[in-house]
Design a protein around this motif. Structure first.
Motif, PDB file in Angstrom:
ATOM      1  N   TYR A  85       7.361  17.080  -7.533  1.00  7.10           N
ATOM      2  CA  TYR A  85       7.482  16.641  -7.330  1.00  7.10           C
ATOM      3  C   TYR A  85       8.645  16.218  -6.846  1.00  7.10           C
ATOM      4  N   CYS A  86       8.890  15.443  -4.658  1.00 10.84           N
ATOM      5  CA  CYS A  86      10.502  15.809  -4.178  1.00 10.84           C
ATOM      6  C   CYS A  86       9.817  14.368  -3.107  1.00 10.84           C
ATOM      7  N   PRO A  87      10.505  13.267  -3.237  1.00  9.37           N
ATOM      8  CA  PRO A  87      10.413  12.161  -2.413  1.00  9.37           C
ATOM      9  C   PRO A  87      10.536  11.955  -1.002  1.00  9.37           C
ATOM     10  N   TYR A  88      11.861  13.499  -0.647  1.00 11.30           N
ATOM     11  CA  TYR A  88      12.340  13.306   0.634  1.00 11.30           C
ATOM     12  C   TYR A  88      11.628  13.714   1.259  1.00 11.30           C
ATOM     13  N   PRO A  89      11.232  12.305   2.870  1.00 12.31           N
ATOM     14  CA  PRO A  89      10.251  12.713   3.922  1.00 12.31           C
ATOM     15  C   PRO A  89      10.594  14.512   4.570  1.00 12.31           C
ATOM     16  N   ASN A  90       9.745  15.260   5.261  1.00 14.92           N
ATOM     17  CA  ASN A  90      10.015  16.317   5.703  1.00 14.92           C
ATOM     18  C   ASN A  90      10.480  17.720   4.628  1.00 14.92           C
ATOM     19  N   ARG A  91      10.557  17.118   2.952  1.00 17.59           N
ATOM     20  CA  ARG A  91      10.384  18.311   2.255  1.00 17.59           C
ATOM     21  C   ARG A  91       9.432  18.574   1.438  1.00 17.59           C
ATOM     22  N   ARG A  92       9.619  19.549   0.349  1.00 17.58           N
ATOM     23  CA  ARG A  92       8.245  20.392  -0.421  1.00 17.58           C
ATOM     24  C   ARG A  92       8.925  20.898  -1.454  1.00 17.58           C
ATOM     25  N   ARG A  93       8.697  20.675  -2.129  1.00 16.58           N
ATOM     26  CA  ARG A  93       8.646  21.968  -3.420  1.00 16.58           C
ATOM     27  C   ARG A  93       7.725  23.085  -3.493  1.00 16.58           C
ATOM     28  N   LYS A  94       7.971  24.317  -4.227  1.00 17.96           N
ATOM     29  CA  LYS A  94       7.055  25.231  -4.425  1.00 17.96           C
ATOM     30  C   LYS A  94       6.916  25.889  -5.205  1.00 17.96           C
ATOM     31  N   SER A  95       5.871  26.780  -6.360  1.00 16.57           N
ATOM     32  CA  SER A  95       6.169  26.816  -7.338  1.00 16.57           C
ATOM     33  C   SER A  95       4.828  28.075  -7.585  1.00 16.57           C
TER      34      SER A  95
ATOM     35  N   GLN B 135       2.017  11.253   0.533  1.00 19.47           N
ATOM     36  CA  GLN B 135       0.915  10.541   0.588  1.00 19.47           C
ATOM     37  C   GLN B 135       0.042  11.001   1.729  1.00 19.47           C
ATOM     38  N   ASN B 136       1.334  11.027   2.657  1.00 16.13           N
ATOM     39  CA  ASN B 136       1.238  12.235   4.132  1.00 16.13           C
ATOM     40  C   ASN B 136       1.501  13.606   3.796  1.00 16.13           C
ATOM     41  N   LYS B 137       2.052  13.852   2.473  1.00 13.79           N
ATOM     42  CA  LYS B 137       2.160  15.396   3.043  1.00 13.79           C
ATOM     43  C   LYS B 137       1.508  15.849   2.698  1.00 13.79           C
ATOM     44  N   LYS B 138       1.425  17.159   3.449  1.00  7.07           N
ATOM     45  CA  LYS B 138       0.567  17.723   3.395  1.00  7.07           C
ATOM     46  C   LYS B 138      -0.591  19.278   2.513  1.00  7.07           C
ATOM     47  N   GLN B 139      -1.631  18.772   2.004  1.00  6.25           N
ATOM     48  CA  GLN B 139      -1.562  19.678   0.764  1.00  6.25           C
ATOM     49  C   GLN B 139      -1.881  20.987   1.354  1.00  6.25           C
TER      50      GLN B 139
ATOM     51  N   GLU C  65      12.980  22.173   0.121  1.00  6.18           N
ATOM     52  CA  GLU C  65      13.178  23.103   1.478  1.00  6.18           C
ATOM     53  C   GLU C  65      12.825  22.084   2.831  1.00  6.18           C
ATOM     54  N   ALA C  66      12.744  22.466   3.755  1.00  3.93           N
ATOM     55  CA  ALA C  66      12.550  21.772   4.835  1.00  3.93           C
ATOM     56  C   ALA C  66      10.922  21.988   4.803  1.00  3.93           C
ATOM     57  N   ILE C  67      10.517  21.164   5.596  1.00  4.37           N
ATOM     58  CA  ILE C  67       9.160  21.794   6.265  1.00  4.37           C
ATOM     59  C   ILE C  67       9.593  21.898   7.316  1.00  4.37           C
ATOM     60  N   GLU C  68       8.177  22.990   7.713  1.00  2.00           N
ATOM     61  CA  GLU C  68       8.303  23.642   9.014  1.00  2.00           C
ATOM     62  C   GLU C  68       7.871  22.610  10.165  1.00  2.00           C
ATOM     63  N   GLU C  69       7.757  22.309  10.658  1.00  2.00           N
ATOM     64  CA  GLU C  69       7.271  20.990  12.185  1.00  2.00           C
ATOM     65  C   GLU C  69       6.081  22.082  12.311  1.00  2.00           C
ATOM     66  N   HIS C  70       6.298  22.813  13.344  1.00  2.85           N
ATOM     67  CA  HIS C  70       5.194  23.930  13.115  1.00  2.85           C
ATOM     68  C   HIS C  70       4.855  25.064  12.849  1.00  2.85           C
ATOM     69  N   PRO C  71       4.815  25.875  11.549  1.00  2.00           N
ATOM     70  CA  PRO C  71       4.689  26.961  11.225  1.00  2.00           C
ATOM     71  C   PRO C  71       3.963  27.890  11.928  1.00  2.00           C
ATOM     72  N   ALA C  72       4.460  28.638  11.979  1.00  2.00           N
ATOM     73  CA  ALA C  72       3.613  30.235  12.471  1.00  2.00           C
ATOM     74  C   ALA C  72       2.007  29.598  11.706  1.00  2.00           C
ATOM     75  N   LYS C  73       0.674  30.320  12.471  1.00  2.00           N
ATOM     76  CA  LYS C  73      -0.325  30.782  11.301  1.00  2.00           C
ATOM     77  C   LYS C  73       0.026  32.316  11.108  1.00  2.00           C
ATOM     78  N   THR C  74       0.128  32.512  10.140  1.00  2.00           N
ATOM     79  CA  THR C  74      -0.266  33.653   9.532  1.00  2.00           C
ATOM     80  C   THR C  74      -1.862  34.347   8.421  1.00  2.00           C
ATOM     81  N   HIS C  75      -2.691  35.222   8.909  1.00  2.00           N
ATOM     82  CA  HIS C  75      -4.006  35.494   7.654  1.00  2.00           C
ATOM     83  C   HIS C  75      -3.835  36.226   7.397  1.00  2.00           C
TER      84      HIS C  75
END
Length: 153
Positions: free
Chosen positions: A63-73, A4-8, A138-148
């Motif tokens: 789905y990734c149950p681990y805090p501060n981690r995510r999966r992408k596709s 619920q707390n993972k950023k979309q 993979e680990a979620i970056e705490e302060h990812p660099a903003k790219t546009h």
């Protein structure tokens, strides 16, 4: 931290997508249809419904149950079949993982309105991004660099 707390992604937030349930192999998302989501007939636009299929069809395999981690596709293929017209402004998409390998997974999604009308179904083929093949992701970056990124037209 739970799912619920993972950023979309910002696009999902822009559309108002909410994650109602998420577990390995299954996701339930919902959205309130707004005027900007409608087509000229006053019903949810097919592209909007297809986007819900894309989101749910990918999340069910990520789905990734681990805090501060995510999966992408990445979406490789998406087929949508429209089956009905929405009678309410609340939509729910249920994505189910149907098969997965090391790099590729397949999913099936159904989209309903709040009175149970089946609006569309979708089948997807997805490719895990490197680092997302396993449940730990993979680990979620705490302060990812903003790219546009700008699209040149």
């Amino acid at each position: 931290m739970s799912w619920q707390n993972k950023k979309q992604p910002p696009f999902n937030d822009h559309l108002g997508v909410k994650i109602d349930e998420w577990q390995e192999g299954r996701v339930v998302i919902s959205v309130t249809v707004l005027p900007e989501h409608l087509n000229s007939h006053g019903v949810p636009h097919g592209g909007f419904i297809t986007t819900l299929i894309d989101i749910a069809g990918s999340y069910c395999g990520l789905y990734c149950p681990y805090p501060n981690r995510r999966r992408k596709s990445l979406t490789l293929s998406l087929t949508t079949n429209f089956t009905g017209r929405a009678k309410t402004n609340q939509l729910t998409a249920i994505g189910k993982l149907t098969s997965s390998g090391h790099k590729i997974f397949y999913s099936y999604t159904e989209v309903y309105d709040s009175v149970g009308t089946l609006l569309a179904t979708g089948q997807m083929t997805m490719r895990y991004q490197t680092g997302s093949e396993i449940l730990e992701g993979e680990a979620i970056e705490e302060h990812p660099a903003k790219t546009h990124h700008r699209i040149k037209v």
